[in-house]
Write an enzyme that holds these catalytic residues in place. Sequence first.
Site, PDB file in Angstrom:
ATOM      1  N   ASP A   4      44.746  50.268  41.599  1.00  0.00           N
ATOM      2  CA  ASP A   4      44.188  51.018  42.974  1.00  0.00           C
ATOM      3  C   ASP A   4      44.293  52.063  42.965  1.00  0.00           C
ATOM      4  O   ASP A   4      45.730  53.121  42.796  1.00  0.00           O
ATOM      5  CB  ASP A   4      45.300  50.311  43.843  1.00  0.00           C
ATOM      6  N   ASN A  56      33.549  44.191  46.713  1.00  0.00           N
ATOM      7  CA  ASN A  56      33.561  46.160  46.513  1.00  0.00           C
ATOM      8  C   ASN A  56      32.164  45.851  46.627  1.00  0.00           C
ATOM      9  O   ASN A  56      31.731  47.411  46.200  1.00  0.00           O
ATOM     10  CB  ASN A  56      34.500  46.283  45.415  1.00  0.00           C
TER      11      ASN A  56
END
Length: 241
Positions: free
Chosen positions: A19, A67
Amino acid sequence: MAKDVAEKQSPEHVAIIMDGNGRWAQQRGRPRLFGHHAGAKRVREIVSACPEIGVKYVTIFAFSTENWKRTQTEVAGLMRLFQRYIQREAQDLLDNGVCVRFIGDRVKLDSKLVTMMDNLELSTAHNTRVHLTIALNYGGRDEVTRAAQRLAYEVEQGRLSYKDVDAETLAKFLDTHVLPDPDLVIRTSGEARISNFLLWQSAYAEYEFVDTLWPDFTAEEFAEIVARFGTRERRFGAVAV
Ligand code: IPE
Ligand code: IPE
Ligand code: MG
């Protein structure tokens, strides 16, 4: 338990939530995709470091079932990046003894990408030095739901009784059925959440949340985290002796 600790100095399976690509790009005044490209480049170094530090399985979170909520530009750019990654890295992965697998739902993915994923899995299937699993359109809840659906189908067809459904049987229907559970889950970028990653499999994983943004994550930091894991006492619900 003390014996377990002594025997398990290195985690056999490390799962990583990669991330911070977007923020890394933002800090440089560049588009988010610039960060994703930089992030993809880190994967090679981390996978190469695995044999030396005793990690046999590494699983990376590349794209979650959530996502798709991002802009069309970012999603399309990521999908192109996955194709490019496979094209560029396939030969090296093959030559370096890496066995590649993908987990996640392939139904929503472009058929060209799925063919490339299938081919990479097939061509590297005999490799045993490192097992790299790429989670692409992966969500823990989605995976358990798909497993439950397939189990229900087996029961409906009369091939399985509802009485046979236990944790072990359910795990056989998960995308990860051939993998050991992760011992250690690392998340970069300072966020302390798991964002739907390996929910079932991480029941007893150790967690490490580090501030480094993924494009800055190095093999050295990876090795340090893995070394720290060796000092942890895992109890699995029992009393330490
Ligand atoms: C992780 O980086 C990569 C993917 C989720 C595809 P992010 O894109 O989430 O980066 P941040 O969290 O916005 O910085
Ligand atoms: C998790 O990161 C997914 C991947 C690393 C692929 P996100 O950036 O999507 O997670 P949230 O939205 O911050 O929880
Ligand atoms: Mg993020």
